[in-house]
Design a protein around this motif. Structure first.
Motif, short mmCIF file in Angstrom:
data_model
loop_
_atom_site.label_atom_id
_atom_site.label_comp_id
_atom_site.label_asym_id
_atom_site.label_seq_id
_atom_site.Cartn_x
_atom_site.Cartn_y
_atom_site.Cartn_z
N THR A 195 0.44 -1.05 0.03
CA THR A 195 -0.31 -0.16 0.15
C THR A 195 1.28 0.91 -0.16
OG1 THR A 195 -2.05 -1.48 1.58
CG2 THR A 195 -1.91 1.51 0.83
N GLN A 196 0.86 1.76 -1.68
CA GLN A 196 1.43 2.81 -1.03
C GLN A 196 1.18 4.30 -1.87
OE1 GLN A 196 4.78 2.87 -4.55
NE2 GLN A 196 6.64 1.63 -3.00
N VAL A 197 1.70 5.18 -1.42
CA VAL A 197 0.76 6.66 -1.64
C VAL A 197 1.98 7.62 -2.31
CG1 VAL A 197 -1.36 7.91 -1.14
CG2 VAL A 197 -1.18 6.10 -0.53
N SER A 198 2.05 8.10 -3.42
CA SER A 198 3.21 9.36 -3.23
C SER A 198 2.28 10.47 -4.21
CB SER A 198 3.79 8.90 -4.84
OG SER A 198 4.39 7.85 -4.19
N ALA A 199 3.08 11.41 -3.57
CA ALA A 199 3.02 12.89 -4.48
C ALA A 199 4.17 13.63 -4.58
CB ALA A 199 1.84 13.39 -2.87
N GLY A 200 3.28 14.68 -5.59
CA GLY A 200 4.97 15.62 -5.46
C GLY A 200 4.53 17.32 -6.28
N VAL A 201 5.28 17.89 -6.72
CA VAL A 201 5.08 18.63 -7.25
C VAL A 201 6.52 19.18 -7.65
CG1 VAL A 201 6.46 20.92 -4.99
CG2 VAL A 201 4.92 21.15 -6.96
N GLN A 202 6.17 19.85 -9.19
CA GLN A 202 7.69 20.08 -9.53
C GLN A 202 7.52 21.99 -10.04
OE1 GLN A 202 7.31 17.40 -13.28
NE2 GLN A 202 7.39 19.37 -14.42
N THR A 203 8.85 21.89 -10.42
CA THR A 203 8.99 23.59 -11.41
C THR A 203 7.96 23.60 -12.65
OG1 THR A 203 11.03 23.54 -11.15
CG2 THR A 203 10.31 25.12 -12.79
N GLY A 204 7.27 25.14 -12.06
CA GLY A 204 6.08 25.07 -13.38
C GLY A 204 4.85 24.80 -12.14
N GLY A 205 4.37 24.35 -11.59
CA GLY A 205 3.26 24.38 -10.89
C GLY A 205 2.40 22.48 -10.91
N GLU A 206 3.37 21.56 -11.52
CA GLU A 206 2.42 20.51 -11.44
C GLU A 206 2.16 19.86 -10.36
OE1 GLU A 206 3.58 16.93 -14.42
OE2 GLU A 206 3.45 18.06 -14.97
N GLY A 207 1.52 19.35 -10.34
CA GLY A 207 1.77 18.32 -8.88
C GLY A 207 0.94 17.12 -9.24
N PHE A 208 1.08 16.32 -8.01
CA PHE A 208 0.64 14.67 -9.04
C PHE A 208 0.87 13.78 -7.37
CE2 PHE A 208 5.15 13.41 -7.55
CZ PHE A 208 4.49 11.69 -6.76
N ILE A 238 8.54 24.65 -18.76
CA ILE A 238 8.19 26.17 -20.01
C ILE A 238 7.26 26.99 -20.22
CG2 ILE A 238 8.13 25.85 -22.75
CD1 ILE A 238 8.65 22.61 -22.34
N ASP A 239 7.69 27.63 -20.02
CA ASP A 239 6.50 28.97 -19.82
C ASP A 239 5.29 28.88 -20.31
OD1 ASP A 239 8.41 29.98 -18.83
OD2 ASP A 239 8.87 31.74 -20.64
N ASN A 240 3.99 28.98 -19.96
CA ASN A 240 3.03 29.19 -19.75
C ASN A 240 2.36 27.17 -20.26
OD1 ASN A 240 2.04 31.32 -19.49
ND2 ASN A 240 3.05 32.01 -21.48
N GLU A 241 3.33 26.07 -21.00
CA GLU A 241 3.20 24.73 -20.94
C GLU A 241 2.28 24.51 -19.84
OE1 GLU A 241 5.99 22.61 -23.67
OE2 GLU A 241 5.75 21.83 -21.63
N LYS A 242 0.95 23.46 -19.83
CA LYS A 242 0.68 22.65 -19.48
C LYS A 242 0.40 21.54 -19.18
CE LYS A 242 -1.55 26.63 -17.19
NZ LYS A 242 -2.97 27.41 -16.65
#
Length: 736
Positions: A195-208, A238-242
């Motif tokens: 039972t494994q749960v992961s979370a994170g964030v990176q440059t540009g604001g993308e979270g998971f 990258i600027d504005n890329e989502k």
């Protein structure tokens, strides 16, 4: 959370149905025991392919495995196969926070990642030849995975096979794989609950946020289920890329004394908004100076969206102690919707022109395989004989619209342009975007037979075999639906390989093997203009490869060296007409190093030296010149170090270098070499009550270098793809 619920709703029903099917299987297990006696005790590991042996063991350091699947020859130890293979493990995938196949392959010196023609499809170049993402195999089956981007949550391992491989795997149905192959192994429930749960964030604001849950149950834990789900959303570096990603997979396996079954269902919904496009250089000017690493010259109304659903099943039956039969099959249904605007540079100031290119596509794919493998002796010679039959079908529906209006922009000072009309006067339209029409039908089938003979107490292994491959392709005209071309051709591709185990630590090998793929289809658009013979299908392409090499594994250190020579026909566009133009000959040397030579220090990397030249070109005008987009040197080297005195704390670093590339056949347009440095760290924290927290941090492209990472990807093309900017990624994983 609302968005996550919305995107995963279509797979909730699939998972519920799958759970009911699994329960039914579990209920039948006792009955099977009553009929055949008590189930044999099985030591369950992460068997990805329903095989008796399961996954090959990790090599020292845990970043690569001791072997992998070698097509119909089955899973083999690295030292016993006459081919070059590397299998990257889930331990490496997790520790490097890899999000896709491309992230894993940053560790491989024989592979570089490029991009599909005019789109955002990941494309992997092995030994100078492309492997399209839709030619990546999943548990040995082609065409099952998402076509443009494959989330890492779908796979346990990434197997890299270097070299031609048609005999081993069959012809890659979408027209690539002449220089290598990729196979992804799905995840399976291990012997211990997960039972494994992961979370994170990176440059540009993308979270998971992601979940990985596995359980085994039934008599002797004979039944397993593993669930993976992930949601990623937000901006990139990258600027504005989502990016917007929802992915889900459910894997099953069941075992009795002589039967093993596994199955997978998967779903992925992936959208890239305002993705930074590729750039086509002017044919009369030098390569443009690369913009800042994080800048973006995409139009704000551009996007690429793909939704995929797939399912596979594989089964093995032990007929006797020495004869095993297997069967496998799968289906995929995909839809794509793209609005793109790829710029072409017109002057030294970075001004560009382009058009709006809209495209919709649907794919219906089905595939199946059956085979039998047996072992016997003739005197002192051992034999492992295998026979296999495969079939593959793909119906492709497509539509496009190209605006008449030219879009103006600048790669150094980008600005938005109005959304152009794609169906006005002067526009080019193929079928209806709202209802794409049938444009391609691909059907392949094959029969293969091989014998691996062992001599001198298995110190010499000789493999001989052949595959009879039939490729049928029919293309249909846009707008009218009339058949434009059709072929049905069969070819036999042989293989001969030998391994000599000089010592328990050293193996010397050689092989002759051929590659075969369906004929190229002329693209409908190039240089923002229609191609005169767009849609024309050409005859299948064939390659011939010779290779010799040596492998070393002792203690905690592994290494290999190989020389290869491969030749194939060259296709590209001349005066807006697509067709064969000479041949491409790739020769090279590969060196690999991996393992844990001293406790707490893990190494992984190598060097590839490539000589990819054009031969027999029209009029001999470019004979001896380098092939577009293939560098002469590729170097990757990574190290991970357990910091003494700080239990659970490790640091890692990786250097990637790619030498110069050319962007035209005459080699007058030179793209500079580039290098990139990545660093990272991880720390394990015991939270008590059997809970473990793993914290990971990583900085890719530490010095934020701006560079053109690749040239082209599809044969003869010269579009430029920029490397990613400095990207900081941090995540945490809790094991309950």
């Amino acid at each position: 959370m609302t968005s996550l619920h919305f995107h995963l709703r279509p797979v909730a029903l699939a998972s519920a149905l799958a759970m009911q099917a699994l329960a039914a299987v579990a209920q039948t297990a006792p009955a099977a025991a009553e009929q055949g006696g008590t189930l044999a005790t099985v030591t369950v590991e992460a068997s990805a392919d329903a095989s008796a042996g399961g996954l090959t063991k990790p090599f020292a350091g845990g970043q690569v495995a001791r072997g992998g699947r070698v097509g119909i020859l089955g899973t083999q130890d690295n030292m016993a196969t006459p081919f070059s293979i590397t299998t990257y493990t889930n331990q490496l995938i997790q520790n490097q926070q890899a999000q896709s196949v491309a992230d894993v392959l940053l560790n491989d010196p024989s592979v570089r990642t490029a991009r599909g023609f005019g789109n955002f499809q990941e494309l992997y170049v092995i030994r100078g030849f492309p492997v399209y993402s839709d030619d990546v195999a999943y548990n040995g089956l082609y065409g099952m995975l998402p076509r443009q981007y494959i989330a890492s949550e779908f796979f346990e391992r990434v197997e890299v096979f270097r070299g031609a491989n048609t005999f081993l795997n069959g012809a890659a149905p979408f027209g690539s794989g002449l220089g290598g192959a990729l196979n992804l192994l799905p995840k399976r429930a291990t012997s211990e609950p997960l039972t494994q749960v992961s979370a994170g964030v990176q440059t540009g604001g993308e979270g998971f946020i992601a979940a990985d849950i596995a359980r085994r149950f039934g008599p002797d834990d004979s039944t397993g289920i593993r669930l993976n789900a992930v949601r990623r959303d937000g901006g990139t570096g990258i600027d504005n890329e989502k990016r917007d990603l929802s992915a889900f997979s459910l894997g099953f396996d069941w075992r009795s004394r002589n039967v093993r079954v596994s199955a997978d269902v998967g779903y992925q919904d992936h959208t890239l908004t305002e993705g930074r496009p590729s750039v086509t250089p002017s044919s009369t000017l030098p390569i443009p100076r690369v913009p800042d690493a994080q800048s973006n010259f995409a139009q704000p109304w551009t996007y690429s969206s793909e939704r995929d659903k797939f399912g596979t099943v594989r089964a093995e039956v032990d007929i006797t102690d020495s004869v095993m039969a297997w069967a496998a099959g799968g289906v995929r249904r995909s839809t794509e919707d793209n609005v793109l605007a790829n710029p072409t540079v017109t002057n030294v100031f970075g001004d560009t022109t382009g058009t709006r290119f809209s495209n919709t596509r649907e794919d219906k794919v089905s595939t199946a395989e059956i085979g039998v493998r047996g072992k016997f002796n003739t005197g002192s010679v051992g034999h492992t004989v295998v026979a296999s039959a495969t079939t593959f079908d793909n119906d492709r529906y497509n539509a496009y619209a190209i605006s008449a209006a030219s879009l103006r922009n600048n790669i150094y000072f980008p600005f938005p342009s109005p959304y152009p009309i794609a169906n006005g006067p002067g526009a080019f339209v193929g079928n209806l975007l709202s209802n794409p029409g049938l444009t391609d039908k691909i059907n392949t089938s094959s029969l293969a037979l091989a014998d691996t003979m062992s001599f001198y107490d298995d110190r010499v292994l000789l493999t001989l075999g052949a595959r009879r491959q039939t490729i049928e392709q029919t293309t249909f005209a846009y707008n009218t639906g009339l058949q434009t071309s059709d072929y049905d051709e069969s070819k036999t591709t042989p293989v001969a390989g030998i391994v000599f185990k000089a010592t328990p630590e050293v193996s010397i090998y050689g092989n002759y093997i051929e590659g075969l793929v369906k004929g190229n289809v002329a693209p409908t658009v190039a240089n923002n203009l229609p191609v005169v013979n767009g849609g024309q299908a050409f005859a299948p392409s064939q390659t011939k490869q010779t290779e010799v090499g040596v492998k070393y594994e002792s203690g905690g250190l592994g290494a290999s060296a190989a020389y290869f020579d491969t030749k194939q026909p060259n296709f590209f566009i001349v005066n807006q007409v697509y067709g064969p133009n000479g041949e491409q000959r790739n020769r090279g040397l590969e060196f690999m190093l991996y393992g844990e030579p001293v406790k707490g220090l893990r190494l992984l990397g190598g060097l590839t030296l490539l000589d990819a030249e054009q031969v027999d070109t029209v009029g001999g005008l470019t004979d001896g010149k380098d092939v577009i987009g293939i560098p002469n040197q590729q170097f990757n080297f990574g190290a991970e170090w357990d910091v003494p005195g700080v239990p659970g704390f490790a640091l890692n670093a990786r250097l990637i270098y790619t030498s110069k590339q050319y962007a035209n056949a005459t080699n007058t347009q030179e793209v500079p070499s580039w290098n990139r440095f990545d660093v990272g760290a991880r720390y394990l924290v015991d939270l008590g009550n059997s809970r473990l927290l793993t914290l990971r941090a990583r900085i890719d492209n530490l010095f934020n270098k701006s560079y053109w990472a690749s040239v082209g990807g599809t044969q003869g093309s010269n579009y430029l793809m920029m490397g990613a900017p400095r990207t900081f990624i941090v995540s945490g994983t809790i094991d309950f």
